[in-house]
Write a protein that holds these residues in place. Structure first.
Motif, PDB file in Angstrom:
ATOM      1  N   ASP A 443       2.017  11.400   8.541  1.00  0.00           N
ATOM      2  CA  ASP A 443       0.850  11.626   9.397  1.00  0.00           C
ATOM      3  C   ASP A 443      -0.203  10.603   8.998  1.00  0.00           C
ATOM      4  OD1 ASP A 443      -1.439  12.503  10.700  1.00  0.00           O
ATOM      5  OD2 ASP A 443      -0.998  14.613  10.399  1.00  0.00           O
ATOM      6  N   GLU A 444      -0.587   9.746   9.961  1.00  0.00           N
ATOM      7  CA  GLU A 444      -1.529   8.672   9.614  1.00  0.00           C
ATOM      8  C   GLU A 444      -2.867   9.217   9.123  1.00  0.00           C
ATOM      9  OE1 GLU A 444      -3.895   6.734  13.051  1.00  0.00           O
ATOM     10  OE2 GLU A 444      -1.889   7.016  13.871  1.00  0.00           O
ATOM     11  N   GLN A 445      -3.165  10.469   9.452  1.00  0.00           N
ATOM     12  CA  GLN A 445      -4.412  11.071   8.984  1.00  0.00           C
ATOM     13  C   GLN A 445      -4.451  11.147   7.457  1.00  0.00           C
ATOM     14  OE1 GLN A 445      -5.159  14.935  10.636  1.00  0.00           O
ATOM     15  NE2 GLN A 445      -6.970  15.310   9.397  1.00  0.00           N
ATOM     16  N   TYR A 446      -3.244  11.272   6.868  1.00  0.00           N
ATOM     17  CA  TYR A 446      -3.177  11.420   5.414  1.00  0.00           C
ATOM     18  C   TYR A 446      -2.512  10.231   4.723  1.00  0.00           C
ATOM     19  CZ  TYR A 446      -4.093  16.207   6.855  1.00  0.00           C
ATOM     20  OH  TYR A 446      -4.630  17.311   7.436  1.00  0.00           O
ATOM     21  N   GLY A 447      -1.772   9.419   5.484  1.00  0.00           N
ATOM     22  CA  GLY A 447      -1.063   8.309   4.861  1.00  0.00           C
ATOM     23  C   GLY A 447       0.087   8.804   3.999  1.00  0.00           C
ATOM     24  N   ASP A 448       0.457   8.030   3.001  1.00  0.00           N
ATOM     25  CA  ASP A 448       1.539   8.404   2.086  1.00  0.00           C
ATOM     26  C   ASP A 448       1.185   7.872   0.703  1.00  0.00           C
ATOM     27  OD1 ASP A 448       3.826   8.848   0.645  1.00  0.00           O
ATOM     28  OD2 ASP A 448       5.203   8.018   2.132  1.00  0.00           O
ATOM     29  N   ALA A 449       0.520   8.737  -0.070  1.00  0.00           N
ATOM     30  CA  ALA A 449       0.036   8.315  -1.383  1.00  0.00           C
ATOM     31  C   ALA A 449       1.173   7.869  -2.285  1.00  0.00           C
ATOM     32  CB  ALA A 449      -0.737   9.455  -2.037  1.00  0.00           C
ATOM     33  N   THR A 450       2.336   8.509  -2.174  1.00  0.00           N
ATOM     34  CA  THR A 450       3.487   8.160  -3.017  1.00  0.00           C
ATOM     35  C   THR A 450       3.912   6.713  -2.805  1.00  0.00           C
ATOM     36  OG1 THR A 450       4.264  10.448  -2.846  1.00  0.00           O
ATOM     37  CG2 THR A 450       5.842   8.817  -3.641  1.00  0.00           C
ATOM     38  N   ALA A 451       3.809   6.245  -1.546  1.00  0.00           N
ATOM     39  CA  ALA A 451       4.203   4.869  -1.221  1.00  0.00           C
ATOM     40  C   ALA A 451       3.014   3.924  -1.225  1.00  0.00           C
ATOM     41  CB  ALA A 451       4.886   4.840   0.146  1.00  0.00           C
ATOM     42  N   GLY A 452       1.837   4.417  -1.618  1.00  0.00           N
ATOM     43  CA  GLY A 452       0.657   3.571  -1.662  1.00  0.00           C
ATOM     44  C   GLY A 452       0.071   3.274  -0.293  1.00  0.00           C
ATOM     45  N   ILE A 453       0.324   4.152   0.697  1.00  0.00           N
ATOM     46  CA  ILE A 453      -0.196   3.971   2.054  1.00  0.00           C
ATOM     47  C   ILE A 453      -1.481   4.780   2.203  1.00  0.00           C
ATOM     48  CG2 ILE A 453       0.302   4.161   4.525  1.00  0.00           C
ATOM     49  CD1 ILE A 453       2.170   2.255   3.063  1.00  0.00           C
ATOM     50  N   SER A 454      -2.571   4.112   2.511  1.00  0.00           N
ATOM     51  CA  SER A 454      -3.864   4.792   2.637  1.00  0.00           C
ATOM     52  C   SER A 454      -3.946   5.578   3.942  1.00  0.00           C
ATOM     53  CB  SER A 454      -4.999   3.757   2.599  1.00  0.00           C
ATOM     54  OG  SER A 454      -4.948   2.988   1.410  1.00  0.00           O
ATOM     55  N   PRO A 455      -4.809   6.619   3.996  1.00  0.00           N
ATOM     56  CA  PRO A 455      -5.032   7.353   5.249  1.00  0.00           C
ATOM     57  C   PRO A 455      -5.553   6.409   6.337  1.00  0.00           C
ATOM     58  CG  PRO A 455      -5.919   8.584   3.389  1.00  0.00           C
ATOM     59  CD  PRO A 455      -5.529   7.233   2.862  1.00  0.00           C
ATOM     60  N   GLY A 456      -5.162   6.677   7.574  1.00  0.00           N
ATOM     61  CA  GLY A 456      -5.633   5.880   8.698  1.00  0.00           C
ATOM     62  C   GLY A 456      -4.691   4.772   9.126  1.00  0.00           C
ATOM     63  N   ILE A 457      -3.600   4.568   8.394  1.00  0.00           N
ATOM     64  CA  ILE A 457      -2.614   3.525   8.755  1.00  0.00           C
ATOM     65  C   ILE A 457      -1.611   4.136   9.724  1.00  0.00           C
ATOM     66  CG2 ILE A 457      -0.894   1.888   7.918  1.00  0.00           C
ATOM     67  CD1 ILE A 457      -3.726   1.309   6.975  1.00  0.00           C
ATOM     68  N   SER A 458      -1.541   3.593  10.930  1.00  0.00           N
ATOM     69  CA  SER A 458      -0.609   4.137  11.923  1.00  0.00           C
ATOM     70  C   SER A 458       0.828   3.838  11.519  1.00  0.00           C
ATOM     71  CB  SER A 458      -0.889   3.547  13.303  1.00  0.00           C
ATOM     72  OG  SER A 458      -0.553   2.172  13.334  1.00  0.00           O
ATOM     73  N   PHE A 459       1.748   4.644  12.002  1.00  0.00           N
ATOM     74  CA  PHE A 459       3.151   4.481  11.653  1.00  0.00           C
ATOM     75  C   PHE A 459       3.660   3.112  12.113  1.00  0.00           C
ATOM     76  CE2 PHE A 459       7.727   5.000  12.418  1.00  0.00           C
ATOM     77  CZ  PHE A 459       8.135   5.526  11.203  1.00  0.00           C
ATOM     78  N   GLU A 460       3.189   2.652  13.285  1.00  0.00           N
ATOM     79  CA  GLU A 460       3.640   1.370  13.813  1.00  0.00           C
ATOM     80  C   GLU A 460       3.277   0.206  12.887  1.00  0.00           C
ATOM     81  OE1 GLU A 460       2.042   3.646  15.467  1.00  0.00           O
ATOM     82  OE2 GLU A 460       3.425   4.275  17.065  1.00  0.00           O
ATOM     83  N   LYS A 461       2.191   0.334  12.131  1.00  0.00           N
ATOM     84  CA  LYS A 461       1.735  -0.743  11.255  1.00  0.00           C
ATOM     85  C   LYS A 461       2.374  -0.697   9.872  1.00  0.00           C
ATOM     86  CE  LYS A 461      -2.716  -1.390  13.565  1.00  0.00           C
ATOM     87  NZ  LYS A 461      -4.187  -1.380  13.429  1.00  0.00           N
ATOM     88  N   LEU A 462       3.199   0.330   9.612  1.00  0.00           N
ATOM     89  CA  LEU A 462       3.882   0.381   8.317  1.00  0.00           C
ATOM     90  C   LEU A 462       4.910  -0.742   8.247  1.00  0.00           C
ATOM     91  CD1 LEU A 462       4.535   4.218   7.913  1.00  0.00           C
ATOM     92  CD2 LEU A 462       2.707   2.860   6.887  1.00  0.00           C
ATOM     93  N   PRO A 463       5.133  -1.313   7.073  1.00  0.00           N
ATOM     94  CA  PRO A 463       6.123  -2.397   6.942  1.00  0.00           C
ATOM     95  C   PRO A 463       7.533  -1.890   7.250  1.00  0.00           C
ATOM     96  CG  PRO A 463       5.412  -1.624   4.782  1.00  0.00           C
ATOM     97  CD  PRO A 463       4.491  -0.980   5.778  1.00  0.00           C
ATOM     98  N   ALA A 464       8.388  -2.790   7.695  1.00  0.00           N
ATOM     99  CA  ALA A 464       9.770  -2.422   8.024  1.00  0.00           C
ATOM    100  C   ALA A 464      10.500  -1.865   6.804  1.00  0.00           C
ATOM    101  CB  ALA A 464      10.515  -3.636   8.583  1.00  0.00           C
TER     102      ALA A 464
END
Length: 483
Positions: A443-464
């Motif tokens: 959920d972009e609202q929370y990101g993914d702290a385990t993978a170092g993804i900050s809140p607000g990053i949309s799924f489409e912008k995540l690296p492949a």
């Protein structure tokens, strides 16, 4: 016999969904004479079988002899069958004043062939859908009086309630008059139809609407096998996975019904049939008959709660795949019902819909959208999207999750029935992405702290290279889910 071409189908209209064993036997003999080994049942309680080049004049003569209307199938049927919940009496809980004779008299009063779909149903049962007709007469608590809900396919199948209760004996007459008006008006509102009908001085007995229609929350019943009724009698429900009912067995069953005085055979919208009033002393005869023909009368509930178009082999193949996968997971779907839609328009009457998406250039292959009914009750007529752009192999995992959502929202202590209020807009939902293997959500609202993804990053912008931090499934496996 495999049914492929709808235009080659003969459709026998079984008014109200019930007919005598003698008449059913004659239909079996007619189908056999055309070279068929099977017949199929339709979702509007009709009987279908291939015409195989039958002479139309001879066909008309045969149906006239048994006084049953028919149509040589086409993509757009000229006439429609009358659906009723006659089968529910003495099988499930029903409105106290609705008896088999009530349906018999009412159905027999129709002296014309309807071009609109008509439902005459009891709101306390869930075996026969309530609102799949264009004219839906729903029993009220006032004895012999009915609600009328009109569904207009030209307005997104919106339901409108007639402003007064209608006396049962007037239903055939008002249905006929409304058909004339509806087929001539483009578009219409219930208020307009009411005004025109009254201006034309059609004499109809009404009662004022004093309360909204209340719907039962009883879950979908298990309708197969020998089951107890009152007075030491039984009812028998039989179902075939492929909706190809063997003519030899059906003929033998009709003859046995005649021998032991079973007066009616009941067809239900779930491509099955029910016999009522089997005496305890005759149970063994039915068990022997089913054994002789190798009839299975104890399918899993996973098999019984699906609605598929009669001629849709693609939908049947997908259903077989989904049932097999769900069965392997030992998942309960009791109370839920499912529809598969591939390419034909249809009125939904199930809890969950699996709808094939139209091909898109950017998305090679087949993708599906999963919808669920508001509160998982199809009677509300509102469906919410649950997941979109889903590949076939990922559907089972999402159905498992959706079934868990259904069971979590059940409230067994809730005793009061809910008033039926047709809704027009689904609830606002947010998009998340889910791993279909372990059900982890991004959920972009929370990101993914385990993978170092900050809140607000949309799924489409995540690296492949992004992957599920629980099971390490790659980003490309994640599925868009609305919730």
């Amino acid at each position: 016999m495999e049914i492929h071409a709808k235009h080659n189908l003969i459709r026998a209209f079984v008014k109200g969904g019930f007919l005598s064993p003698i008449d059913l036997l004659k239909i079996m003999e007619l189908s056999r004479s055309l070279g068929n080994k099977y017949v199929s049942f339709g979702s509007r309680q009709d009987i279908m079988f291939p015409a195989n080049g039958a002479d139309e004049s001879a066909l008309a003569e045969s149906f006239q002899a048994i006084q049953i209307d028919y149509e040589l199938g086409s993509d757009q049927s000229t006439y429609q069958n009358i659906v009723s919940s006659y089968v529910a009496v003495n099988v499930v809980d029903t409105t106290r004043w609705l008896k088999e004779d009530t349906y018999n008299v009412l159905i027999d009063s129709f002296d014309y062939r309807p071009r609109l779909k008509i439902n005459i149903v009891d709101p306390l049962q869930s075996l026969v859908p309530l609102f799949t007709g264009e004219l839906n007469f729903i029993a009220s608590r006032e004895e012999h009086y009915w609600y009328l809900y009109i569904r207009d396919p030209r307005k997104a199948n919106a339901l409108e309630c007639w402003p007064r209760l209608i006396f049962g004996q007037d239903i055939p007459r008002i249905a006929r008059e409304l058909e004339k008006l509806i087929l001539g008006y483009h578009p219409f509102t219930t208020e307009e139809l009411n005004l025109v009908l009254n201006n034309e001085k059609v004499r109809i007995n009404y009662k004022p609407l004093t309360e909204k229609l209340k719907l039962s929350e009883i879950p979908f019943p298990y309708y197969e096998g020998l089951n107890a009724m009152l007075n030491n009698q039984y009812w028998l429900g039989l179902y075939w996975r492929n909706n190809q009912y063997d003519i030899d067995f059906m003929s033998a069953a009709c003859r046995l019904c005649q021998e032991i005085n079973i007066g009616k055979v009941n067809i239900i919208p779930w491509k099955a049939f029910v016999l009522k009033g089997i005496k305890a002393s005759d149970r063994l005869r039915w068990e022997k008959l089913m054994g002789k023909y190798g009839i299975n009368e104890r399918h899993s509930s996973l098999e019984l709660n699906w609605h598929l178009p009669v001629t849709d082999l693609e939908a049947l193949d997908l259903k077989r795949f989904l049932v097999r996968e769900l069965d392997q997971q030992d998942i309960s779907t009791h109370g839920l019902t499912f529809t598969i839609k591939t390419h034909r328009d249809m009125v939904y009457f199930t809890s969950v819909v699996i709808e094939r998406e139209k091909p898109a250039g950017a998305l090679p292959g087949e993708f599906y959208t999963i919808l669920y009914a508001h509160n998982f009750s199809p009677n509300h007529g509102v469906y919410h999207p649950y997941a979109q752009h889903v590949r076939r192999e990922l559907i089972p995992a999402l159905l498992i999750e959706l079934s868990k959502v259904y069971f979590r929202q059940l409230n067994p202590e809730k005793e009061q029935q809910q008033a039926f209020v047709p809704e027009t807009q689904p609830a606002r939902m947010s998009m998340v992405y889910q791993c279909p293997h372990c059900l982890t959500v991004y959920d972009e609202q929370y990101g993914d702290a385990t993978a170092g993804i900050s809140p607000g990053i949309s799924f489409e912008k995540l690296p492949a290279s992004y992957h599920c931090h629980v099971c390490e499934s790659p980003k490309k496996d994640f599925v868009a889910v609305l919730r």
